[in-house]
Structures are given as structure tokens and as C-alpha cells.
Design an enzyme around this catalytic site. Sequence first.
Site, short mmCIF file in Angstrom:
data_model
loop_
_atom_site.label_atom_id
_atom_site.label_comp_id
_atom_site.label_asym_id
_atom_site.label_seq_id
_atom_site.Cartn_x
_atom_site.Cartn_y
_atom_site.Cartn_z
CG HIS A 1 -1.93 -1.19 1.34
ND1 HIS A 1 -2.54 -1.56 2.46
CD2 HIS A 1 -2.36 -2.28 0.43
CE1 HIS A 1 -3.10 -2.73 2.51
NE2 HIS A 1 -3.22 -2.80 1.13
N PRO A 2 1.75 1.40 -0.81
CG PRO A 2 3.28 1.34 -2.74
CD PRO A 2 2.37 0.54 -1.91
#
Length: 559
Positions: free
Chosen positions: A471-472
Amino acid sequence: MAAYDYIIVGAGSAGCVLANRLSEDTDNTVLLIETGGSDRSIFIQMPTALSIPMNTEKYAWQFETDPEPYLDNRRMHCPRGKVLGGSSSINGMVYVRGHARDFDEWAEQGARDWDYAHCLPYFKKAESWAFGGDEYRGGDGPLATNNGNNMQNPLYKTFIEAGQQAGYDVTADYNGQQQEGFGPMHMTVKNGVRWSTANAYLRPAMKRPNLTVMTGAQVHKVLLDKTAGKRASGVRLARGGRYEDIQARKEVILSAGPVGSPHILQLSGIGAVDVLHNAGIEVQHELPGVGENLQDHLEFYFQFRCRQPITLNGQLDWFHKGLIGARWLLTRKGLGATNHFESCGFIRSKAGVEWPDLQYHFLPAAMRYDGRSAFDGHGFQVHIGHNKPRSRGRVHALSADATDHPSILFNYLQAGEDREGFRACVRLTREIIRQPAFDDYRDGEIQPGESVQSDDEIDAFIRANVESAYHPSCSCRMGEDDMAVVDSNTQVHGIRGLRVVDSSVFPTIPNGNLNAPTIMVAERAADLIRGRQPLPASAAPVGMDAGWAEYQRPREPQV
């Protein structure tokens, strides 16, 4: 030079939404550029095969971080979609919007009108919820969402029951009025098929003559016109071994994701002066926040042996995989039609935390993301992570060559609060799994193992075993201060005709998976780009979760 009104860079979760919404206006010509190719693969379209495209060079940028100093200097895997649909074509299909307070926090940090009341109408606009629309859920949007195979494995409901026995709420819909609690998990699957933004948004729009989709092309830079102030005039890309410049009559929109978008800005000479100089790139526009503020979720697998032979570990040999695949090909049903994350939980790590900061994905198997079995025998696991990290990282170009991957460093667990959050993950999970609901199934802890008890032992285990939840985000932060990259209209500060629309513009990472809020951002940005009046704010009564007053006091364990 070829010319279009709008050039969208990246056919991912946001880019496909924009391509659809901008091309709705027949007066607009739209070019969507994607480095990857077609998403027409059984391994993408069959939900249960999710581990394959994520780990395949053809479909994903296989980025790797620099050695992470607070994770024993491990290099962490950071895949990003490189295919139509982008990361929505390689992700786990989990649909989580986040907590209402996540978006209020965005507005508090300078993202004007990006509070929950203004975001909820766009979540609804995007969605077609299997059980019909209401004041929280959409009923007729492009993005199909449901709750999988209705928790046919008994362990899914056992996990929810155990959470309730441990003293937590049960929430009927964590994407509705109350996120906090245990309940069914939702996924972006339609009729047994992964419902990526390529399927939901792009494929219907590709029938329009004013939309052009270009694959196999990598954008090297945004072209800037300085004759009348700084303005994005187009892009330079490489395709088939040749460079090509394409003109944007109205705007260039970067939707290349939390790694790609800041990297392209830096390659274009837009960013922090020292970063550009170190990469040998001429400064065109100083913008120090480009590539900074990088955030991600970490998680680890809490694994247990199972007394009964009912888990997916009995389905991981090639014979059973073949049967699952054959049934899916013929009927789009069965175990091939789900991501297997069908129950979940959102809880607080300690008393006094304003909204839930821990997230559970339950899986009736003990296995890894790459599909390998964790051990011989039957088991189950929960993926657990601390969702509101304080640690911040960065994305920096290393050279002027677009084919050189940038330097990525998240600084995972740099902040003491993050390490404290993962200690809570271990202790609270043990409390939940020890509840009577699991007595008929629980047969010993595989990982971390009962010997891991003290703070130091937990910290060492986490450093060695924690993984990215993929989930950058937040590397082109939205806001109005000196470190913000885009304003509240998603326009790059100081440059006309240039926007960023993807998860990189999030000011802070939401409490959940990122596909849903990324799509929401693109839906709202599309109205801003087209000059349309945004949808009116919602008056749905969410605010804080029920039981907030009780969480001002330490909760007594319910064992």
C-alpha cells in the site's frame, strides 16, 4: 507532433477511471499511456490466482527498496502494476474505503474539501454494491463489490465470533456507518471475475472514438513550456525503441502511482534541488516535497495449526489447483472465484486511540502471498498490521534515465509508535484466537511461536518477518504548504496544465487497503478537471464509531 486534449500517464486504478470520465465528454480527446500490456490473462482474471501477477515481471514493476535500517537492513519487495488496470489487476481485490476520520485528517492537513462528507458521494458514485445502494453504499456504479463466497468455510465466522467474545463489536458493514469491529470482508469481484478498473472503467470506454489507449510505451518526462510561465505542454515517451513527443492541448495528468508519479516529476526536472542535482537532472521547477512523505502498511502472518482438515492447505497441490481452475473456467464459481479473504476486523491498538489502527484479514490457510504452503498439515492465519504509521520515507531518482529504477526507502518502523503498534498486534491477536470459538480448531501457534513474549522478542520477530501490505502512497502529498506537491484541485504547485491523480496525493495513508480510496480520488478529480460542480457533501451520520467513550479506558481482556 500528435496532440490530444488530455494525456493520462498510467492505466492503473486512477488512470482507467480518468480515461472513462474525461472521455464521456465527446469534445475531449484523451490519450491513456501504459508501459505494460493487456490484462487478458487467466492469472489476472481468476481471483484465486492473485499471487501470480503480483510476482510476474510481465505484469508488475518488481521494485525493491533500499536496505531498510529498522528491518535488519532487509530489502523489501514493492510490486506495482504494469498492465492495463495497473495495481488493481495484480492486487488482492480487498475493498476497504478507510475510516471516516482518515479523510477528515486529509482536510485538516490542507486538502480542502477532501473530508469524509465530500469523499463519500464519490465512493458511492464508483460502486455497485451487491446488496444495493443506501446512504453509504453505491448501487449502480462501475465498480462491482461483494462479500465473496459468503464465508462457506466455518473458520470465517469463527473468527468473527472470537472477536465478539474478546469484547469487540461486530459490524455489519465496515464500509458503511461503522468501520470498527469484526465482520465479512468485501472484494472487487463480479460474477467470479476480478473487477479491476480495466474491467469496470476502461473496457467500456475503449469503444469511444475520442479515447486512445497506447500500451508498451514508457513516459520519460513531462515537457514544459516556459514561454508564458511554466506550463506542461506534453510528454516524451519511448515506444518500440524510438522516442516520441506528444502534445497536450489542455493537461497532462500523472497517474503512474506512488513510485512512478514522483519519479516522472523528478525526471522532468521537478522536485527537490539536491535530489535532482544528485541524479544529474537539470532543475526546471523547485518543488521539495516531490517523492517525500512516502508511507506504506506493514503486516505479518499470525499462523496456527488447525485440528480439523477443513483449511485451504488441503487444496494447494497441483491436482486440486487444476480442479479449482477447471471449475472456474467452466462456471466462474468455486474456490477460484474468491480471494479467500472473507472475514476481517478493525480494532484499536490501545485505549485512547481515536479510531481503529489495526486491521485483520483472515485466511483459512497457512500460506504465503506467493502461494507456497507454510508447513505440512492444516492451518489458518490472520494478516495483521498497524495501519496508521508515523514513519516516513521517500522516492528519489538516481539518474536522468527513466529505465533506471528510483531509490525507494520507506523507513519502516523508524517511529517508536509503529513498533509499539506491532507489539499490540501480537498480544491482541493471541487474545482473540484464544477465545472459546476457536477451541475446536486451534492446535498451537506456528508463527510467531509461544516463545516470543517480551517486547524485545516481539520486536526481533517483527523486524525479521514483517512484510509490505503493498500500500505505498503519499509521495506527492496534497496540500497548501511548502512540502505539498499538488493543491486541493490535484494541480501541481507552480505549473499550469499538470496534475497528479493517484494514491501518491494522499496526505496520510488511510486505515485500510488503498484501491477504493484511489478510485474515489480519481472520480472526484475527474469532476474537478472537467470544471463540473462537485457532488454535494453527504450528511450521513458517521462521525465516530459507536462505543468511543468506552475506549477512553483500558479494555479488560475477555479471556
